[in-house]
Design an enzyme around this catalytic site. Structure first.
Site, PDB file in Angstrom:
ATOM      1  CE  LYS A  42      -1.496   7.637  -5.294  1.00  0.00           C
ATOM      2  NZ  LYS A  42      -1.624   7.530  -3.508  1.00  0.00           N
ATOM      3  N   GLY A  43      -0.083   1.289  -6.191  1.00  0.00           N
ATOM      4  CA  GLY A  43       1.091   0.124  -6.087  1.00  0.00           C
ATOM      5  C   GLY A  43       1.556  -0.823  -7.427  1.00  0.00           C
ATOM      6  CD  GLU A  98      -3.757  -5.236  -5.644  1.00  0.00           C
ATOM      7  OE1 GLU A  98      -2.709  -4.453  -5.762  1.00  0.00           O
ATOM      8  OE2 GLU A  98      -4.645  -4.982  -4.810  1.00  0.00           O
ATOM      9  CG  ASP A  99       1.067  -3.388  -4.796  1.00  0.00           C
ATOM     10  OD1 ASP A  99      -0.249  -3.987  -4.563  1.00  0.00           O
ATOM     11  OD2 ASP A  99       1.065  -2.468  -4.169  1.00  0.00           O
ATOM     12  CG  ASP A 102      -0.607  -8.103   3.888  1.00  0.00           C
ATOM     13  OD1 ASP A 102      -0.291  -9.128   4.608  1.00  0.00           O
ATOM     14  OD2 ASP A 102      -0.337  -7.133   4.626  1.00  0.00           O
ATOM     15  CE  LYS A 130       3.716  -8.858   3.298  1.00  0.00           C
ATOM     16  NZ  LYS A 130       3.597  -7.458   4.271  1.00  0.00           N
ATOM     17  CG  PHE A 151       5.848  -2.721   5.216  1.00  0.00           C
ATOM     18  CD1 PHE A 151       4.481  -2.845   4.849  1.00  0.00           C
ATOM     19  CD2 PHE A 151       6.532  -1.564   4.886  1.00  0.00           C
ATOM     20  CE1 PHE A 151       3.996  -1.958   4.413  1.00  0.00           C
ATOM     21  CE2 PHE A 151       5.952  -0.789   4.303  1.00  0.00           C
ATOM     22  CZ  PHE A 151       4.773  -0.725   4.162  1.00  0.00           C
ATOM     23  CB  VAL A 152       8.272  -5.754   0.531  1.00  0.00           C
ATOM     24  CG1 VAL A 152       9.255  -7.101   1.380  1.00  0.00           C
ATOM     25  CG2 VAL A 152       7.018  -5.979  -0.109  1.00  0.00           C
ATOM     26  CG  ASP A 158       2.953   3.332  -0.336  1.00  0.00           C
ATOM     27  OD1 ASP A 158       2.345   2.633  -0.305  1.00  0.00           O
ATOM     28  OD2 ASP A 158       2.639   4.343   0.322  1.00  0.00           O
ATOM     29  NE  ARG A 164       2.883   5.138  -4.181  1.00  0.00           N
ATOM     30  CZ  ARG A 164       2.108   4.202  -3.745  1.00  0.00           C
ATOM     31  NH1 ARG A 164       2.150   3.043  -3.715  1.00  0.00           N
ATOM     32  NH2 ARG A 164       0.961   4.785  -2.654  1.00  0.00           N
TER      33      ARG A 164
HETATM   34  P1  5GP Z   1      -4.507  -6.552   1.696  1.00  0.00           P
HETATM   35  O1  5GP Z   1      -5.766  -5.772   1.385  1.00  0.00           O
HETATM   36  O2  5GP Z   1      -4.133  -7.609   0.762  1.00  0.00           O
HETATM   37  O3  5GP Z   1      -4.076  -6.592   3.075  1.00  0.00           O
HETATM   38  O4  5GP Z   1      -3.472  -5.512   1.077  1.00  0.00           O
HETATM   39  C1  5GP Z   1      -3.373  -4.783  -0.063  1.00  0.00           C
HETATM   40  C2  5GP Z   1      -2.656  -3.819  -0.153  1.00  0.00           C
HETATM   41  O5  5GP Z   1      -1.902  -3.454   1.188  1.00  0.00           O
HETATM   42  C3  5GP Z   1      -1.461  -3.881  -1.281  1.00  0.00           C
HETATM   43  O6  5GP Z   1      -1.938  -3.496  -2.413  1.00  0.00           O
HETATM   44  C4  5GP Z   1      -0.691  -2.814  -0.635  1.00  0.00           C
HETATM   45  O7  5GP Z   1      -0.876  -1.426  -1.530  1.00  0.00           O
HETATM   46  C5  5GP Z   1      -0.607  -2.684   0.823  1.00  0.00           C
HETATM   47  N1  5GP Z   1       0.531  -3.838   1.266  1.00  0.00           N
HETATM   48  C6  5GP Z   1       0.229  -4.848   1.970  1.00  0.00           C
HETATM   49  N2  5GP Z   1       1.481  -5.488   2.128  1.00  0.00           N
HETATM   50  C7  5GP Z   1       2.387  -4.651   1.957  1.00  0.00           C
HETATM   51  C8  5GP Z   1       3.898  -4.647   2.077  1.00  0.00           C
HETATM   52  O8  5GP Z   1       4.541  -5.398   2.400  1.00  0.00           O
HETATM   53  N3  5GP Z   1       4.233  -3.404   1.695  1.00  0.00           N
HETATM   54  C9  5GP Z   1       3.862  -2.303   1.186  1.00  0.00           C
HETATM   55  N4  5GP Z   1       4.535  -1.368   0.737  1.00  0.00           N
HETATM   56  N5  5GP Z   1       2.465  -2.391   0.966  1.00  0.00           N
HETATM   57  C10 5GP Z   1       1.875  -3.190   1.320  1.00  0.00           C
HETATM   58 MG    MG Z   2       0.387   1.465   0.198  1.00  0.00          MG
HETATM   59 MG    MG Z   3      -2.158  -2.884  -4.377  1.00  0.00          MG
END
Ligand code: 5GP
Ligand code: MG
Ligand code: MG
Length: 180
Positions: A42-43, A98-99, A102, A130, A151-152, A158, A164
């Site tokens: 949903k991000g 994507e939002d 990470d 990130k 963590f944002v 969220d 959100r």
């Molecule tokens: P990844 O698979 O790259 O680790 O992370 C992807 C998902 O983790 C993002 O789409 C997001 O939903 C969540 N995420 C990663 N870092 C953050 C953060 O700093 N804040 C929040 N709210 N969600 C994050």
């Molecule tokens: Mg989340």
């Molecule tokens: Mg996402």
């Protein structure tokens, strides 16, 4: 909600400018391609709707939902497909929206999934990147902002499904996690 935020990282205006910059660039590069723009739920919901308004070209939209976070601030490491696309992607030029990237696991999972379906091309647009969080290799082609290792929340992102709907991106007060 504002009371739970320690500091704002990207203001409404910063985000608007990023949407304009990225949308204009993608519109220029995809003007004759009728891209399929895929928002990751949903991000990326808020970012998706703002960035596509800056793209005055023919395009189609779809959504995918993958999950890797399970409520907290740390990734679980396991990615699951929660909801698949509804449009056939064979031969299409895809832009994933994507939002945040990470660890890179969610993005890698989606790229692997879509590549098996014989797409013509895939690029990635993310509001936030990130790089310090990377565990697997994953790269975005269009990036709004590089974020520090924090963590944002806000503007789609969220904490336990809250925050959100904040119009900006910020960092939560540590007391919010500590009380949980
Ligand atoms: P990844 O698979 O790259 O680790 O992370 C992807 C998902 O983790 C993002 O789409 C997001 O939903 C969540 N995420 C990663 N870092 C953050 C953060 O700093 N804040 C929040 N709210 N969600 C994050
Ligand atoms: Mg989340
Ligand atoms: Mg996402």
């Amino acid at each position: 909600m504002d009371n739970d935020i320690e500091r704002v990282l990207y203001s409404v205006q910063d985000i608007q400018e990023a949407c304009k910059r990225l949308g204009t660039q993608m519109a220029e590069e995809y003007k004759d391609k009728n891209p399929l723009i895929v928002g990751v739920l949903k991000g990326a919901a808020l970012f998706m709707t703002d960035v596509i308004r800056q793209m005055d070209i023919s395009a189609e939209l779809d959504f995918i939902d993958v999950s890797s976070y399970h409520g907290g601030t740390e990734s679980s490491g396991e990615v699951k497909l929660e909801h698949d696309l509804s449009i056939d992607v064979a031969g299409r030029d895809i832009i994933i929206v994507e939002d945040i990237i990470d660890s890179g696991r969610s993005l890698k999972f989606m790229l692997d999934l879509l590549k098996e379906r014989h797409v013509n091309s895939i690029k990635v647009c993310t509001l936030l990147d990130k790089p310090s969080g990377r565990v697997v290799e994953a790269k975005a082609d269009y990036v709004g902002f590089i974020v520090p290792n924090e963590f944002v929340v806000g503007y789609g992102l969220d904490y336990r499904n809250q925050y959100r709907n904040l119009p900006y991106v910020g960092v939560l007060k540590p007391a919010i996690y500590e009380n949980k």
